[in-house]
Design a protein around this motif. Structure first.
Motif, mmCIF file in Angstrom:
data_model
loop_
_atom_site.group_PDB
_atom_site.id
_atom_site.type_symbol
_atom_site.label_atom_id
_atom_site.label_comp_id
_atom_site.label_asym_id
_atom_site.label_seq_id
_atom_site.Cartn_x
_atom_site.Cartn_y
_atom_site.Cartn_z
ATOM 1 N N TYR A 246 0.813 -1.218 0.000
ATOM 2 C CA TYR A 246 0.000 0.000 0.000
ATOM 3 C C TYR A 246 0.841 1.260 0.000
ATOM 4 C CZ TYR A 246 1.037 -0.457 5.014
ATOM 5 O OH TYR A 246 1.675 -0.599 6.209
ATOM 6 N N TYR A 247 2.163 1.127 0.138
ATOM 7 C CA TYR A 247 3.018 2.315 0.242
ATOM 8 C C TYR A 247 3.391 2.796 -1.170
ATOM 9 C CZ TYR A 247 6.285 5.579 2.260
ATOM 10 O OH TYR A 247 6.915 6.741 2.641
ATOM 11 N N PRO A 248 3.435 4.125 -1.373
ATOM 12 C CA PRO A 248 3.728 4.624 -2.725
ATOM 13 C C PRO A 248 5.064 4.084 -3.257
ATOM 14 C CG PRO A 248 3.072 6.437 -1.266
ATOM 15 C CD PRO A 248 3.186 5.214 -0.414
ATOM 16 N N GLU B 67 13.656 -0.372 -8.323
ATOM 17 C CA GLU B 67 14.314 0.332 -7.230
ATOM 18 C C GLU B 67 14.131 -0.402 -5.892
ATOM 19 O OE1 GLU B 67 12.500 3.150 -4.974
ATOM 20 O OE2 GLU B 67 14.356 2.744 -3.871
ATOM 21 N N GLY C 279 14.978 -5.656 8.804
ATOM 22 C CA GLY C 279 14.349 -4.349 9.014
ATOM 23 C C GLY C 279 13.000 -4.274 8.321
ATOM 24 N N TYR C 280 11.974 -3.956 9.120
ATOM 25 C CA TYR C 280 10.641 -3.816 8.540
ATOM 26 C C TYR C 280 10.012 -2.477 8.928
ATOM 27 C CZ TYR C 280 5.620 -3.719 8.327
ATOM 28 O OH TYR C 280 4.346 -3.290 8.098
ATOM 29 N N ALA C 281 9.563 -1.771 7.938
ATOM 30 C CA ALA C 281 8.646 -0.632 8.079
ATOM 31 C C ALA C 281 8.058 -0.452 6.682
ATOM 32 C CB ALA C 281 9.369 0.618 8.547
ATOM 33 N N PRO C 282 6.815 0.036 6.594
ATOM 34 C CA PRO C 282 6.140 0.063 5.284
ATOM 35 C C PRO C 282 6.941 0.729 4.156
ATOM 36 C CG PRO C 282 4.565 0.506 7.036
ATOM 37 C CD PRO C 282 5.923 0.466 7.688
ATOM 38 N N PRO C 283 7.727 1.794 4.422
ATOM 39 C CA PRO C 283 8.469 2.390 3.299
ATOM 40 C C PRO C 283 9.650 1.536 2.837
ATOM 41 C CG PRO C 283 8.240 3.950 5.134
ATOM 42 C CD PRO C 283 7.870 2.597 5.640
ATOM 43 N N PHE C 284 9.984 0.495 3.588
ATOM 44 C CA PHE C 284 11.199 -0.261 3.306
ATOM 45 C C PHE C 284 10.961 -1.698 2.898
ATOM 46 C CE2 PHE C 284 12.465 3.001 6.420
ATOM 47 C CZ PHE C 284 13.451 3.634 5.685
ATOM 48 N N SER C 285 9.817 -2.238 3.241
ATOM 49 C CA SER C 285 9.620 -3.671 3.038
ATOM 50 C C SER C 285 8.173 -4.049 3.338
ATOM 51 C CB SER C 285 10.548 -4.428 4.012
ATOM 52 O OG SER C 285 10.296 -5.805 3.973
ATOM 53 N N VAL D 109 5.703 -6.732 5.222
ATOM 54 C CA VAL D 109 5.926 -7.268 6.567
ATOM 55 C C VAL D 109 6.766 -8.544 6.506
ATOM 56 C CG1 VAL D 109 3.779 -8.600 6.734
ATOM 57 C CG2 VAL D 109 4.781 -7.604 8.794
ATOM 58 N N TRP D 110 6.634 -9.287 5.425
ATOM 59 C CA TRP D 110 7.584 -10.366 5.114
ATOM 60 C C TRP D 110 8.464 -9.836 3.983
ATOM 61 C CZ3 TRP D 110 7.831 -14.934 7.860
ATOM 62 C CH2 TRP D 110 6.720 -15.302 8.624
ATOM 63 N N ASP D 111 9.728 -9.638 4.236
ATOM 64 C CA ASP D 111 10.638 -9.187 3.191
ATOM 65 C C ASP D 111 10.622 -10.181 2.018
ATOM 66 O OD1 ASP D 111 13.215 -7.180 2.963
ATOM 67 O OD2 ASP D 111 13.517 -9.070 1.885
ATOM 68 N N VAL E 177 -0.768 7.146 1.828
ATOM 69 C CA VAL E 177 -1.678 6.023 1.605
ATOM 70 C C VAL E 177 -3.084 6.604 1.508
ATOM 71 C CG1 VAL E 177 -2.620 3.910 2.602
ATOM 72 C CG2 VAL E 177 -0.183 4.435 2.843
ATOM 73 N N GLU F 173 -6.844 0.516 2.495
ATOM 74 C CA GLU F 173 -5.587 -0.004 1.928
ATOM 75 C C GLU F 173 -4.724 -0.686 2.980
ATOM 76 O OE1 GLU F 173 -3.390 1.950 -1.020
ATOM 77 O OE2 GLU F 173 -4.862 3.545 -1.278
ATOM 78 N N THR G 102 16.168 -5.810 15.222
ATOM 79 C CA THR G 102 16.294 -4.951 14.049
ATOM 80 C C THR G 102 15.075 -4.044 13.929
ATOM 81 O OG1 THR G 102 17.383 -6.826 13.014
ATOM 82 C CG2 THR G 102 16.785 -4.969 11.587
ATOM 83 N N VAL H 251 13.787 -0.400 11.482
ATOM 84 C CA VAL H 251 14.087 0.690 10.545
ATOM 85 C C VAL H 251 12.935 1.690 10.583
ATOM 86 C CG1 VAL H 251 15.498 -0.715 8.989
ATOM 87 C CG2 VAL H 251 13.048 -0.548 8.586
ATOM 88 N N LYS I 194 18.103 -0.111 4.970
ATOM 89 C CA LYS I 194 18.007 -1.557 4.784
ATOM 90 C C LYS I 194 19.373 -2.242 4.807
ATOM 91 C CE LYS I 194 14.818 -4.316 3.789
ATOM 92 N NZ LYS I 194 14.360 -5.436 4.694
ATOM 93 N N VAL J 156 21.036 -2.354 7.249
ATOM 94 C CA VAL J 156 21.093 -2.955 8.576
ATOM 95 C C VAL J 156 20.849 -4.464 8.499
ATOM 96 C CG1 VAL J 156 18.649 -2.775 9.265
ATOM 97 C CG2 VAL J 156 20.461 -2.398 10.960
ATOM 98 N N ASP J 157 20.182 -4.922 7.436
ATOM 99 C CA ASP J 157 19.920 -6.355 7.292
ATOM 100 C C ASP J 157 21.212 -7.169 7.225
ATOM 101 O OD1 ASP J 157 17.213 -5.910 7.315
ATOM 102 O OD2 ASP J 157 16.952 -6.111 5.152
#
Lengths: 464, 464
Positions: A381-383, A410, A438-444, A446-448, B57, B62, B341, B343, B414, B416-417
């Motif tokens: 859902y993240y842009p 990207e 590392g998990y946060a919506p702009p980066f990944s 919830v399961w990378d 969002v 969403e 971890t 982020v 990321k 950091v992974d």
């Protein structure tokens, strides 16, 4: 006691890293360091050449990490345009030729570092030496190619359409395709194999092919170049294969490189099945106490398969140099080997791989399962969440990770580092599924994506 | 044989992952699954709330991964707006209350999953319940906050300047600061500690503070909120600390959360020093055969320190749920623990951490060295190479990696992974220096920033 002398053959990454690191350990009174470089440049980033040609990097000098003057100011006697033409290991000396004057002389050494790098593969086809046909191996090559591009003038100028043919669809080939596209060329890549990026499995290479099509780069597979056609002026006009002719105003050769070991082999030093010098873990040439070798002229141990491989890459060369310099300087270091990680991009397409492909695993006698997943670089859902495909190989039974490949946009490629570290640690795909990434919506999500691939590999192992 | 019944308390990540995974293993004839959720939403991404508020969002829906109807279609009897008010472990039943009708009833279980999540910390200060003061714990909270923002009207409208005060400078606090900045607010963050981001060492937190200043977010450290002032209309007007008053049209509380274990403690289930439920590696509540717990209501094993920690994070909750569901369904799985971890980002500032901070290492009785380096996300000569600071902790003597923190811009977090996997493998910083990470100029300097940090740590260990 008089100073000992270290002689370094080759003034790029491995050689000058070795020289610099040795100098950190030893003063000029303790260790004299003489480095010979036959080219016009030392300590430059060959990996950056496509971006210089493509216009993202403003000028040649930006690719030079350290000038000869800077090396000399740090007590390294770097002699440019001086080619080593013979290694005499028995008497501990090298014969050099000054490429400006032609003068030859002998220089003795107590320690020798061979960092002669790689030479580009040049198939003996007609016209390969014609004006307008370029390699991109070093800065001189890059300068020459830029000269040709300037001669051709801007796109849409008096000459109209401008066409480039890139021979080879490996890292250099696809990066040069991007560079020439950025310069306004119509770009055709001629690829000998079934799919571009032979360092990937064919199914992943196919994704690269499709994406390159989307970028406006034409890739022709199973295209073996038979001749380069020239016009009345002697300049390149087209590239011929068995089936077709591809008009070309400029041709870039990205066919690959081979270890430059002519001197070393003439001196009786051991080379392996890929033609690279063989060293021990301290980067000493096998069986030689006072001779080290590193960078693009050596073979490296593949930690996943246990076999020697040839992987010419600046990041390995730098590490080799550091270790050689520390060992010569009186410190201690070893290079444990590689897992075969590589990343590349073509415009916004990102490509990454580490470990074994299916054919590598088969060649190593390993039984394996594969899993391929689609996921996204960010939470869905993240842009700008971009799609990527991740393929994973795991050893049957034990479930050990064997390799991972990524094709995406990207944010995709550097995720391969997760697998590179996991391979180094001999991790199973089951353990990987629970890695604390590392998990946060702009980066990944919830399961990378790498974890999603690992989970599917576990399912494949379970179903097996 | 009649079906067994699984009861799940809590309809978000851990609970519904457990239910879904158990359903993959067992048909409704084999296992009835009943899940109780007291809120209006299930299976949503709480981590995405700041980006919904910030406008990246588009809408609440969403953030919903799976609707109640979708769960029901997969054979999970999900009962919304139904609160479990008592767990009776001896008789294997829970008492529930329908929050719409007030009706209560008992439901028996053969297996129970406790996924009650976390509750926000709410200090008992005057005015904390006033209109215009908002938490952002769940979707209802987010909707209420958006309502307030809409009431306040657009920036530069009739009401002129609009001011937001965020209480707390952890993940939620800094993410909400970005969200409110994106909404056109003047944002002040009131932070109780010495530096924002207490999950980092103070020297790294200071970098975050400076960068937030640069983004136009005012951060006030050592600011303990004493009262929330309201106007004649009862709405928030300002936030008071011992030293000052900060005008506020809206206040967001991001003070942190604590495990929601009221029910479980009343039922005599074991909790740890952080107040979270204690489980074994299969996520069974310690000492209980038929009761599992996961997500934000449990403590997790920190693999680096060997101690239990409380880390409420969606990615762990999902993994817990998967494992619980597999174990209940008749598969097998264990959750080995975490390395800590995390982020986050504030506008283009990226923040990451894994492993132990200095104070964690000291508290665990570990001797350590630190090293901090500046490097770039890409080759220095490549466009948009952004600077980042990497801090690394290594165990004295052995050189084992203990932790890593990153503050930088695009492409920083990321990384950091790499350290997260290395920590999982118990790798030394010396081995890390030679990791075969993805290198190409658009992706990394020839020595990745993490490797540069590892090299400096080795120097620190050597000099030690």
């Amino acid at each position: 006691m008089a100073a000992q002398r270290l002689v370094v053959i080759g003034g790029d990454a491995a050689g000058m890293s070795a020289a610099s690191q040795a100098r950190r350990f030893r003063t000029p009174d303790e260790l004299e360091i003489v480095a010979f470089e036959r080219g016009h440049f030392a300590s430059y980033s060959a990996c950056g050449i496509p971006y210089w040609i493509g216009g993202q990097v403003a000028g040649r000098d930006e690719l030079i990490a350290r000038t000869p003057e800077e090396h000399r100011a740090r007590g390294i006697d770097l002699r440019m345009r001086t080619e080593v033409v013979e290694i005499d290991p028995d008497r501990g000396r090298v014969r050099t030729r000054n490429l400006e004057s032609g003068a030859e002389s002998w220089t003795g050494w107590d320690r020798l570092v061979i960092a002669t790098g790689a030479r580009p593969v040049r198939p003996p086809i007609p016209g390969i030496g014609a004006p307008g046909v370029h390699g991109v191996q070093n800065l001189d090559d890059g300068q020459a190619l830029l000269g040709t591009l300037e001669t051709l003038g801007p796109p849409g100028g008096a000459q109209g359409r401008r066409r480039a043919v890139v021979v080879g669809a490996g890292y250099i080939g696809v990066e040069m395709a991007e560079a020439l596209l950025n310069r306004g060329f119509e770009v055709t890549v001629l690829n000998r194999g079934e799919q571009p990026m032979a360092t990937l499995d064919p199914d992943m290479g196919r994704l690269v092919h499709t994406a390159m099509d989307g970028l406006g780069i034409t890739t022709v597979n199973r295209a073996e170049v038979t001749a380069i056609r020239t016009g009345d002026d002697g300049r390149v006009r087209a590239v011929a294969t068995a089936d077709a002719e591809y008009p070309a105003d400029v041709v870039v050769l990205g066919i690959g490189v081979a270890p430059e070991t002519t001197l070393a082999r003439a001196a009786g030093l051991p080379t392996g099945e890929h033609g690279g010098l063989l060293t021990d873990l301290s980067m000493r040439v096998r069986g030689r106490d006072a001779i080290w070798a590193g960078g693009d002229c050596v073979e490296v141990l593949d930690l996943v398969s246990g076999r020697d491989r040839y992987i010419p890459l600046g990041t390995h060369a730098n590490k080799h140099g550091q270790i050689i310099g520390a060992n010569i300087g009186g410190g201690y270091g070893t290079f444990p080997g590689v897992v075969g990680t590589a990343v590349s991009k073509v415009c916004d397409l990102e490509i990454a791989r580490t470990g074994l492909r299916e054919k590598d695993a088969a060649a190593a006698g390993l039984q394996y399962v594969t899993a391929t997943v689609e996921s996204t670089s960010r939470a869905g859902y993240y842009p700008d969440a971009s799609e990527m495909t991740v393929k994973i190989l795991a050893e049957r039974g034990a479930g050990r990770l064997l390799g991972l490949q990524i094709v995406g946009r990207e944010g995709a490629a550097k995720r391969v580092d997760i697998a590179a570290v996991a391979l180094t640690a001999g991790m199973t795909v089951e353990r990987m599924t629970l890695l604390d990434l590392g998990y946060a919506p702009p980066f990944s999500p919830v399961w990378d994506p790498v974890l999603v691939a690992a989970r599917k590999a576990v399912s494949a192992l379970t179903a097996d």
